[in-house]
Design a protein around this motif. Structure first.
Motif, PDB file in Angstrom:
ATOM      1  N   MET A  42      81.760  29.600  97.803  1.00 28.65           N
ATOM      2  CA  MET A  42      82.172  30.613  96.836  1.00 28.65           C
ATOM      3  C   MET A  42      81.730  30.206  95.432  1.00 28.65           C
ATOM      4  SD  MET A  42      84.183  32.964  98.449  1.00 28.65           S
ATOM      5  CE  MET A  42      85.674  33.516  97.617  1.00 28.65           C
ATOM      6  N   LYS A  43      81.259  31.194  94.691  1.00 23.82           N
ATOM      7  CA  LYS A  43      80.817  30.956  93.312  1.00 23.82           C
ATOM      8  C   LYS A  43      81.550  31.923  92.384  1.00 23.82           C
ATOM      9  CE  LYS A  43      77.308  28.188  94.468  1.00 23.82           C
ATOM     10  NZ  LYS A  43      77.095  26.825  93.970  1.00 23.82           N
ATOM     11  N   ALA A  44      81.616  31.552  91.118  1.00 26.16           N
ATOM     12  CA  ALA A  44      82.272  32.401  90.128  1.00 26.16           C
ATOM     13  C   ALA A  44      81.284  33.428  89.577  1.00 26.16           C
ATOM     14  CB  ALA A  44      82.807  31.535  88.997  1.00 26.16           C
ATOM     15  N   TYR A  45      81.781  34.672  89.473  1.00 28.22           N
ATOM     16  CA  TYR A  45      80.975  35.746  88.880  1.00 28.22           C
ATOM     17  C   TYR A  45      81.805  36.448  87.822  1.00 28.22           C
ATOM     18  CZ  TYR A  45      77.597  34.992  92.542  1.00 28.22           C
ATOM     19  OH  TYR A  45      76.666  34.409  93.358  1.00 28.22           O
ATOM     20  N   ILE A  46      81.150  36.862  86.765  1.00 28.66           N
ATOM     21  CA  ILE A  46      81.857  37.467  85.647  1.00 28.66           C
ATOM     22  C   ILE A  46      81.523  38.959  85.534  1.00 28.66           C
ATOM     23  CG2 ILE A  46      80.069  36.868  83.936  1.00 28.66           C
ATOM     24  CD1 ILE A  46      82.522  36.106  82.093  1.00 28.66           C
ATOM     25  N   ASP A  47      82.579  39.736  85.275  1.00 29.05           N
ATOM     26  CA  ASP A  47      82.395  41.169  85.029  1.00 29.05           C
ATOM     27  C   ASP A  47      82.273  41.345  83.509  1.00 29.05           C
ATOM     28  OD1 ASP A  47      82.592  43.867  84.579  1.00 29.05           O
ATOM     29  OD2 ASP A  47      84.233  44.193  85.995  1.00 29.05           O
TER      30      ASP A  47
ATOM     31  N   ARG B 262      87.326  27.242  90.768  1.00 25.13           N
ATOM     32  CA  ARG B 262      88.244  28.335  90.413  1.00 25.13           C
ATOM     33  C   ARG B 262      88.988  28.130  89.092  1.00 25.13           C
ATOM     34  NH1 ARG B 262      89.686  32.225  93.996  1.00 25.13           N
ATOM     35  NH2 ARG B 262      91.558  32.553  92.753  1.00 25.13           N
ATOM     36  N   ILE B 263      88.738  27.062  88.401  1.00 20.63           N
ATOM     37  CA  ILE B 263      89.450  26.821  87.132  1.00 20.63           C
ATOM     38  C   ILE B 263      89.254  27.996  86.175  1.00 20.63           C
ATOM     39  CG2 ILE B 263      89.393  25.410  85.023  1.00 20.63           C
ATOM     40  CD1 ILE B 263      88.961  22.965  86.864  1.00 20.63           C
ATOM     41  N   CYS B 264      88.055  28.495  86.097  1.00 23.32           N
ATOM     42  CA  CYS B 264      87.765  29.594  85.160  1.00 23.32           C
ATOM     43  C   CYS B 264      88.522  30.866  85.541  1.00 23.32           C
ATOM     44  CB  CYS B 264      86.271  29.868  85.100  1.00 23.32           C
ATOM     45  SG  CYS B 264      85.533  30.278  86.690  1.00 23.32           S
ATOM     46  N   VAL B 265      88.693  31.103  86.828  1.00 21.90           N
ATOM     47  CA  VAL B 265      89.420  32.295  87.278  1.00 21.90           C
ATOM     48  C   VAL B 265      90.858  32.234  86.772  1.00 21.90           C
ATOM     49  CG1 VAL B 265      90.229  33.587  89.289  1.00 21.90           C
ATOM     50  CG2 VAL B 265      87.979  32.518  89.330  1.00 21.90           C
TER      51      VAL B 265
ATOM     52  N   GLU C   8      85.729  36.419  89.040  1.00 14.70           N
ATOM     53  CA  GLU C   8      86.198  36.354  90.435  1.00 14.70           C
ATOM     54  C   GLU C   8      85.223  35.526  91.253  1.00 14.70           C
ATOM     55  OE1 GLU C   8      86.038  39.950  92.776  1.00 14.70           O
ATOM     56  OE2 GLU C   8      84.768  40.895  91.282  1.00 14.70           O
ATOM     57  N   MET C   9      85.740  35.070  92.406  1.00 12.34           N
ATOM     58  CA  MET C   9      84.924  34.264  93.308  1.00 12.34           C
ATOM     59  C   MET C   9      84.346  35.172  94.390  1.00 12.34           C
ATOM     60  SD  MET C   9      85.543  31.419  91.812  1.00 12.34           S
ATOM     61  CE  MET C   9      84.651  30.292  92.890  1.00 12.34           C
TER      62      MET C   9
END
Ligand code: SF4
Ligand code: SF4
Length: 67
Positions: A1-6, A53-56, A65-66
């Protein structure tokens, strides 16, 4: 899983962005971009993201979101 930004939800404020400061791998960067409505954007480098997930948890705008 990777972090993606809206981007549409992100305030893109490098002065208050905790994910920008706390990402352990430095995967998040703030980029000035005149083509963006806010004049800048946050970008997440998926190659550097370790999925922690720290950024989430820290994003005040709930825009990360991941996947
Ligand atoms: S905390 Fe979230 S909404 Fe705010 S600038 Fe950072 S990534 Fe964008
Ligand atoms: S999930 Fe972790 S490593 Fe990936 S961008 Fe967010 S804080 Fe950085």
């Amino acid at each position: 899983m990777k972090a993606y930004i809206d981007k549409s939800k992100c305030a893109s404020d490098n002065r208050i962005c905790k994910p920008l400061k706390e990402c352990p791998t430095g995967a998040i960067t703030w980029i000035e971009d005149d083509d963006e409505p806010l004049g800048s954007r946050m970008e997440i480098d998926s190659e550097r993201c370790n999925g922690c997930r720290i950024c989430v948890e820290l994003c005040c705008g709930h825009c990360i979101e991941m996947k």
